[in-house]
Design a protein around this motif. Structure first.
Motif, PDB file in Angstrom:
ATOM      1  N   SER A 148       7.330 -31.434   9.839  1.00  0.00           N
ATOM      2  CA  SER A 148       7.003 -32.047  11.277  1.00  0.00           C
ATOM      3  C   SER A 148       7.277 -30.976  12.327  1.00  0.00           C
ATOM      4  CB  SER A 148       7.950 -33.084  11.462  1.00  0.00           C
ATOM      5  OG  SER A 148       7.948 -33.564  12.636  1.00  0.00           O
ATOM      6  N   ALA A 150       7.587 -32.367  15.428  1.00  0.00           N
ATOM      7  CA  ALA A 150       8.156 -32.959  16.369  1.00  0.00           C
ATOM      8  C   ALA A 150       9.694 -32.354  16.175  1.00  0.00           C
ATOM      9  CB  ALA A 150       8.518 -34.567  15.974  1.00  0.00           C
ATOM     10  N   GLY A 153      12.373 -33.422  13.835  1.00  0.00           N
ATOM     11  CA  GLY A 153      11.776 -34.437  12.975  1.00  0.00           C
ATOM     12  C   GLY A 153      11.253 -34.271  11.807  1.00  0.00           C
ATOM     13  N   ASP A 156       8.733 -37.186  11.269  1.00  0.00           N
ATOM     14  CA  ASP A 156       8.176 -37.763  12.206  1.00  0.00           C
ATOM     15  C   ASP A 156       6.827 -36.900  12.790  1.00  0.00           C
ATOM     16  OD1 ASP A 156      10.379 -39.382  12.916  1.00  0.00           O
ATOM     17  OD2 ASP A 156      11.192 -37.896  14.033  1.00  0.00           O
ATOM     18  N   ARG A 157       5.823 -37.632  12.847  1.00  0.00           N
ATOM     19  CA  ARG A 157       4.452 -37.186  13.188  1.00  0.00           C
ATOM     20  C   ARG A 157       4.523 -36.621  14.688  1.00  0.00           C
ATOM     21  NH1 ARG A 157       1.696 -40.589   9.358  1.00  0.00           N
ATOM     22  NH2 ARG A 157       0.208 -39.424   8.440  1.00  0.00           N
ATOM     23  N   SER A 224      10.023 -44.459   3.643  1.00  0.00           N
ATOM     24  CA  SER A 224       9.718 -43.760   4.831  1.00  0.00           C
ATOM     25  C   SER A 224       9.378 -42.221   4.667  1.00  0.00           C
ATOM     26  CB  SER A 224      10.809 -44.001   5.759  1.00  0.00           C
ATOM     27  OG  SER A 224      12.137 -43.337   5.223  1.00  0.00           O
TER      28      SER A 224
END
Length: 235
Positions: A148, A150, A153, A156-157, A224
């Motif tokens: 990622s 982020a 993250g 997280d995109r 996820s």
């Protein structure tokens, strides 16, 4: 004219292997095996590589699956197979994890594995690269663990491969995918075999994917942490 060689910092450059694509009739790049030796054997039967075909692995040959030793020995003993070193191989070398099934010879081979392999206009690493900085600023940990962009993250995109928009085309694993990442400059091949998904190979010259499913129950994984890739063939 051959493509310019990617320029790494001194740390990963010590383990950067360059391959002349013209030496091989075909080149296949294979996703994370994670000790799934049976699935690898079935995938190789599908591919049926000859002695003049090269098979390159994106790392994480080991851990989580039932037969890491079989996978390592097969790759180590095959003159037409190469693998970069993934974060799970690195954990063994750093003493963070252990695999009693691996011999001293197996561990010597793992220690000798490069962290990057390049050929033509392609670069094979385990995790990825950070498009916000030049390759010369990358460390071993960067190319093994990149995911990622982020702050803090992991899943997280945006992911690095959603922002990488220039050569080299990067082949990678590490991020578990619902299906391969198929973008102009990024090809993601960890389709979660050890988690009950598929083991995926990419035929470099034919520009096509070959997959085999896991033929047993896989390890559990949170949804996820299985990424749905962005739309294919977009930069």
């Amino acid at each position: 004219m051959s493509a310019p060689e990617p320029s790494f910092s001194e740390t990963p450059a010590a383990w950067h292997q360059t391959v002349d694509a013209d030496d091989w009739d075909d080149i296949y790049v294979v996703g994370d095996v994670h000790g799934c030796f049976d699935a690898l054997q079935r995938l190789l039967q599908r591919i049926d590589p000859g002695e003049d075909d090269l098979v390159v692995f994106v790392g994480d040959l080991v851990r989580k699956g039932p037969n890491s030793r079989g996978v390592v020995q097969l790759v180590r003993e095959s003159p037409n197979m190469l693998s970069v070193r993934g974060n799970n191989e690195e954990k063994l070398l750093r003493g963070e994890k252990e695999l009693d099934e691996l011999s001293a010879v197996d561990m010597e081979y793992i220690a000798s594995m490069p962290v990057a392999i390049s050929f033509d206009e392609a670069l094979v690493v385990h995790g990825g690269i950070d498009p916000r900085k030049p390759l010369a600023d990358h460390s071993v940990d960067d190319v093994q663990n990149m995911r990622s962009l982020a702050p803090d993250g992991s899943y997280d995109r945006p992911f690095w491969f959603e922002r990488h928009a220039e050569t080299p085309t990067v082949f990678f694993g590490h991020t578990v995918l619902a299906e391969p990442v198929d973008r102009e400059y990024a090809i993601g091949l960890d389709t979660g075999c050890v988690y009950g998904g598929e083991l995926t190979a990419y035929d470099y010259w034919a520009d096509e994917y070959i997959t085999v499913p896991l033929d047993r129950e896989g390890k559990g994984r949170k949804s996820s942490k299985i990424v749905t890739p962005p739309e294919p063939n977009t930069a």
